[in-house]
Motif scaffolding. Structure first.
Motif: not given
Length: 669
Positions: A597-625
């Motif tokens: 989980d990659i969470v970008d939470m703005p500090a108090p007082g900041e007006t930019r939106p929070a961001r959430f990103e999920l990194e997910l890898r299929d192990p078949a790509w890493d281990w085999l292909f």
């Protein structure tokens, strides 16, 4: 057999009509209506054959193909049950596509290839020699590849088509080598000659391995599944339903034709390996499905899970057959075959529902949907039936097949090998885990897509699709209920397959139970009645509604609902698809798939939106292909200088190759 051949020929004719679309304005109507009628007629023909408990064999030889072999076709019980699944799915896809394809910007890319795809699958199922089988198999792969490319303007489509083509070529190469071993030194590729030629255990095991790789790559067995979640979502929705709900079953047929027909008496450890691969495939597939926000990718990964369940049943049937327990083999085989039919039905419902959602909203992202139950009530109802069926909830058809599969697993301690006693317990635990996770997956899918409030303007403005599309969704939904309530109707169609593949029907040893109770003789007194379950649920529902309306107050009461701590009515305050899956992701997926989980939470007082990103890898790509790709690239770089040799050196290499081949031939004699 002659009627099925005529149906295949009619499909080829309809493909030419589709190709004439630029000059024939009614090609769309003719192709879809013709395919619906042709596939429907083929499905009715094989249904009548199976219902008559016909275990006979019909053959047909056509004067085409290799000069000394021709084209040998055969229709038996095993072919018939898969022909039923293929042609019923094709008929429903043609009806759905009649309306759905009108929303396609470039329908001409799909129209001529759609009949070719279904014709190729039918031809695979009736092939009676390796040449026709492999030619039809490759024809099926190429036509489905063209259907994936129909949406080539989308960003991910070209990569999906490339990966699919590579995996299809790999699978065909493995099948070609496997049939070469099965044919033996005689080189007779007719299936009758292969049945008569019994192999020694070592070459037979190599043949089984190659066929498992070839058919398993097409079916989506882990770790050869990587193409499936790329290619299936890329195709149009009614084609996705065919590829996911039907084409994968053709791959299962290829595996069964070899393991239960051509190879002869199996070894018990073949089935054990198959069951373990199926169990791993089921768990990995459903975990991937739980992490997806794209509804078509979710359904594609769910197919991986269901293929794993089917393969578990086939593995258990192979173990019981090799161990001399045909009654239990018939029980496991019935569970697998029933799940083949069931999956083709409820996966059609779900992909058609996804197509309806895409038509109404233009969205595939779960986080952009919500509240569709109020705007698309009919689609919501049918999709609920499909989601409940694939979650194995009674009284629907998915529960019956998995109940029978668990009965087969619980009989594992009857076997003599201690490895199997332990292995069956592990497989049963993995099967139970995959079933529970599948229920969580489709609660997430249905709840986020149809319940709550609309999460986007497109979802807010959605409208129900037309009656033609709804009819294509309603028919398999009704069949899911009928098979679940009266499972003996479907099981009676599978009995000829049991006698052909394992030598005994499920009820040949007794334990019939009438039409209400399902009571296999090998299930140690256990029984199940879908009809009684349905009546119990119906009576309790009516009673609950009556009690509420009879004794509840009619006074209108208004209050703030409990909202998990969020009383803001804004749609963003609802659970999202990612937050719903977060607990399961943290327990299972973080270690297995390297989820982060990659969470970008703005500090108090900041007006930019929070961001959430999920990194997910299929192990078949890493281990085999990925390592294989790097190895192929390294070899290509090393041999690249061969293209710059002189004529003298090229002739020298050809001479050395010829000498080497002659030496190998001399040694092998």
């Amino acid at each position: 057999m002659a009627f099925i051949s005529l149906c295949i020929l009619a499909m080829l004719v309809l493909a030419t009509v589709g190709a004439a679309r630029p000059w024939f304005s009614h090609a769309h109507e003719v192709v879809h209506a013709g395919m619906a009628l042709t596939c429907g007629a083929a499905a009715v023909a094989v249904l009548a054959r199976l219902a008559a408990n016909d275990s006979g064999v019909e053959t047909l030889t056509l004067p085409i193909g290799l000069p000394w072999l021709h084209a040998n076709l055969r229709l038996d019980a095993l072919s018939a049950i898969f022909l039923l699944a293929v042609n019923l799915g094709g008929c429903l896809a043609a009806v759905f596509g009649w309306s759905y394809a009108r929303h396609d910007a470039e329908p001409g890319r799909v129209l001529p290839v759609f009949p070719l795809f279904i014709a190729a699958m039918n031809l695979v199922l009736v092939a009676d020699d390796a040449f026709v089988f492999l030619a039809a198999w490759e024809f099926m792969s190429l036509s489905s590849w063209l259907l994936v490319l129909a949406t080539h303007r989308e960003d991910e489509t070209r990569r999906a088509a490339y990966v699919y083509l590579v995996m299809a070529s790999f699978g065909t190469a493995c099948l070609l080598l496997g049939f070469g071993i099965l044919a033996g030194a005689s080189g007779d590729y007719g299936f009758a000659a292969i049945r008569a030629h019994q192999l020694e255990p070592v070459p037979a095991s190599f043949a089984v391995l190659l066929v498992l790789l070839g058919a398993g790559s097409k079916a989506g067995l882990v770790p050869l599944h990587v193409w499936l979640p790329l290619a299936h979502p890329a195709a149009p929705s009614h084609i996705s339903a065919l590829m996911s709900g039907v084409m994968t079953k053709v791959a299962i047929y290829g595996l069964m034709r070899v393991l239960f027909d051509l190879i002869g008496q199996p070894l018990w450890w073949w089935g054990a390996v198959l069951a373990v691969i199926g169990a791993v495939t089921a768990v990995v597939g459903v975990l991937h499905a739980l992490m997806q926000d794209d509804i078509k990718k979710l359904l594609a990964y769910s197919t991986v899970e269901n293929i794993g369940v089917i393969v578990i049943g086939l593995g258990l049937a192979l173990v019981f057959k090799a161990s001399g327990v045909p009654a239990l083999a018939a029980l496991a085989m019935t569970a697998a075959m029933l799940h083949v039919l069931n999956h083709s039905l409820f996966k059609s419902i779900l992909f058609f529902s996804a197509g309806s959602i895409l038509t109404a909203t233009g969205e595939r992202d779960l986080n952009q949907l919500g509240g569709l139950i109020h705007r698309m009530p009919a689609t919501a109802l049918f999709c609920l039936i499909g989601a409940a069926a694939i979650s194995s909830l009674p009284p629907l058809n998915g529960f019956v097949a998995e109940w029978m599969l668990f009965q087969a697993v619980l009989n594992g301690p009857l076997l003599e090998q201690w490895e199997l006693k332990i292995g069956f317990a592990v497989i049963g635990a993995l099967l139970a885990l995959s079933t529970a996770l599948a229920a969580a997956c489709f609660v997430r899918f249905y709840g986020i897509a149809f319940l709550g409030r609309a999460r986007s303007a497109r979802a807010e403005q959605a409208r129900e699709v037309d009656p033609v599309m709804l009819t294509a969704i309603a028919v398999p939904a009704v069949l899911c209920l009928v098979i679940g309530v009266l499972p003996k109707l479907a099981i009676s169609l599978i009995e000829p397959v049991n006698r052909l593949s394992v030598g005994e029907g499920m009820f040949d040893a007794g334990g019939h139970g009438g039409w209400v109770w399902l009571a296999p003789a090998s299930a140690f007194g256990n029984s199940y009645s879908g009809f009684m379950m349905f009546m119990t649920i119906l009576i309790l529902t009516i009673l609950a509604v009556y009690m509420i309306h009879r004794y509840a107050s009619n006074r209108v009461r208004r209050s703030i609902p409990w909202g998990c701590g969020f009383t803001d009515p804004a749609p963003l305050g609802q659970y999202s698809a990612s937050s719903f899956a977060q607990p399961i992701r943290r327990v299972f997926v973080s270690q297995l798939f390297g989820a982060r989980d990659i969470v970008d939470m703005p500090a108090p007082g900041e007006t930019r939106p929070a961001r959430f990103e999920l990194e997910l890898r299929d192990p078949a790509w890493d281990w085999l292909f990925t390592p294989v790709v790097k190895l192929v690239g390294w070899i290509a770089d090393k041999v690249d200088h061969l293209q710059f040799l002189t004529i003298r050196r090229y002739l020298t290499l050809m001479f050395l190759a010829l000498v080497t081949l002659l030496v190998l031939v001399a040694v092998s004699q």
